[in-house]
Design a protein around this motif. Sequence first.
Motif, PDB file in Angstrom:
ATOM      1  N   LEU A 429     -31.091 -62.356 -38.115  1.00 37.84           N
ATOM      2  CA  LEU A 429     -31.151 -63.098 -39.493  1.00 37.84           C
ATOM      3  C   LEU A 429     -31.342 -62.116 -40.462  1.00 37.84           C
ATOM      4  O   LEU A 429     -32.136 -61.379 -40.451  1.00 37.84           O
ATOM      5  N   ASP A 431     -31.129 -63.651 -44.361  1.00 36.82           N
ATOM      6  CA  ASP A 431     -30.845 -64.703 -45.183  1.00 36.82           C
ATOM      7  C   ASP A 431     -30.986 -63.949 -46.721  1.00 36.82           C
ATOM      8  O   ASP A 431     -31.591 -63.503 -47.056  1.00 36.82           O
ATOM      9  N   GLN A 483     -27.046 -68.515 -46.198  1.00 37.61           N
ATOM     10  CA  GLN A 483     -26.691 -68.150 -44.645  1.00 37.61           C
ATOM     11  C   GLN A 483     -25.239 -67.503 -44.687  1.00 37.61           C
ATOM     12  O   GLN A 483     -24.777 -68.047 -43.524  1.00 37.61           O
TER      13      GLN A 483
END
Length: 750
Positions: A429, A431, A483
């Motif tokens: 991840l 973001d 995202q």
Amino acid sequence: ERYWPDAPGAEPAISQSNDDSRSLSALSPVLELLHQGDATKLRLLLEDADRFSDAEAAALPKVLGVLVERHQQHVDAAAVGEWLYRLDWQLQPRPEAAVPADELGGWLILADRGGVGRALAETLRRQGHACAIAYARTDSHGSNGTSSDSPLGDADAQFLDPTSAQEVAKWFAGEAAKFEHPVRGAIHLWSLDASSEADLDRAGLERAQALGCAGGLHLVQALTGLAQDRSPLLWMVTRGAAAISGTEVGVAQTPVWGLGKVVAWEHPDLWGGMVDLAPGAGLAPAAAREADILLTEITGDRTEDALAWRDGERYVARLVADTSFDAAALPTESLQPDATYWVTGGLGALGLEIAAWLTRRGARSLALTGRRSPSDAARDAIARLEARGVRVRVFQADVADGERMAEVLAEIEASMSPVRGIVHAAGLLDDGILQQMSWERFARVMSPKMTGAWILHDILGDRPLDFFVLFSSMAGLLGSPGQGNYAAANAFLDGLACYRRSRGLPATSINWGPWEQAGMAAALDREQQERWSSQGLTLISATRGLRALDHILDAGAAQAAVLPIDWTIFGSRMAAVRHVSPLLQDWVGDIESDAQSETAIAAQKAVWQEMSAAPASERHDLLVAHLQAEAALVLRLPESQAPDPQLGFFEMGMDSLMAVEFKNRLETGLERSLPATLTFEAPSIDALATYLAESVMGWETDALSHELAVERVAVEQRSARVEEVEELSEEDVEASIEAQLNRLEALLSE
């Protein structure tokens, strides 16, 4: 904060876990304890009845343990059955042929070399519109400019590097400034130049992402910087990316669909939609026919934003319930004890849960890969597996490193039993909203999901496998604000599963909602996890997640979704940001947010009218107070916790979805459009108040009074800090400094 009245004499409310989506009616104490899974209290309650012999009492714990276990399996199964969905492409009547638009405008087209973009531009120009065309630059072209080697003899063509935000933005702004009329739309067709599926390799896959995702990302960023009264619409076009039964799958272009779904969330005013053309089409006259299809869609009524065309037929995407789940069916041991099952991302909490699940299905040989060496917790979990007679080998490897992954496979085949199944659960991840996302950050998140999955597909070849499971996310299916990179990566996994199926290879991609104690959601802090709940999402427990995995693996679908969503709440959040997704029309329908009610809209308009009528000297303070109240509503803060007007919006905890909702609420009251970059151009309440007063409302502000007000707040804050320091003793100060240094050292060591 939630409150409720207690009715006198009523039974106390039954406590239940946060992830239980069902409302329970009043139960007897026995059934309540059974539901809670508390076998110990249940035994004590029953023993009080004094009806058991010593032998019966001794057997009671085991009997109750089995009873509780079976009951919990039934409860979990009932919940899982309500969480299962699938994507369905439905045939829809063709729309009426496109008619010339009454309002002329400019169109910016990132054109393909197959001629669709050029044919579309020619038609628009015949209708009186202005068009500017740019092609993706290849190695044979120099810097931005025209080239004699242009496609279709287009001598005035511009050539841009898709990975350069600066080139795309400069071209966009320059061409838009030449138009006599405002920009009406932008069409992204670069994805059509991706490698054909027949000769697709890793280099071709990366080039496709530069064309589709990098070009799309930078086009969105250019659009948000365009200053005009009405936002232009963005359309993104692919070829063969939609997995419609009986057709090829353009897997290299599927990430663009994930990106597009995030654009729809973050910039609903800009969003036109996605159109997937049929695979295999060539140059004219096919290009002219496809240009007519696109013209019909982009000038139509915009009731659909996810479309595919096959053999002259129009399909639209819908999310439908998966009704094949049998709550009474229990999973069986179906895996081969003399085979190896491989888990990427296998050393994390989720990977270890999957490893344990594989052993319950009958696996006795596991290969686990991770980028880092096992943690203490991972070693303990592996030791427990080995104590049950399971052979576990750990390989340290980056799943996006093709050479290393090939070495791992060779080591497995040389020292273990043959690989018969793969679960790809690795991921990353990073973001951030699209406006502030660099291509480097975007590609870094794509790597473990997309590149890693493709490497596994490539090195495993046509080996006979029991399964090839890809852990995708709801982000790739529904979009997820903030995202864009993660949604694109997961959309590729969905496409890869369908691509493999079309070639007779096993594959299943699962669009998971957030997991509770494993997976990436588990690493989020409490405040971030509460945001899931505020959007109507329940965290998936490991027990229920693996029960869903049992069903999906046995059912054998190419793509499945596990979505623990309260559609009423989810739909109201979509309405709050004006994101209307036809994909979910069977679930959210015409749900409106509280802010969209006629009463709320009238109240918002009245506030602005009152501020406009107020004396100029009072407007700034009134505006700040109003913005504080609006921000508090979006942040779900109590009325007593008005945000600090000097604090940055994102420091307050405002995420990208909240920023869109905040902007929409202000637009409703103002009855005019605001820039998509509002919370970045004016990053605090005080700065936003000044911007709105001067640039939007045109109020004459007392600059000196405003500066004095800002300085007064700053002085008060400094004074408060000085008072805090003066109250501390010398020992307190030294202890505080030492504690801060210790925390810093701990962070650095990690």
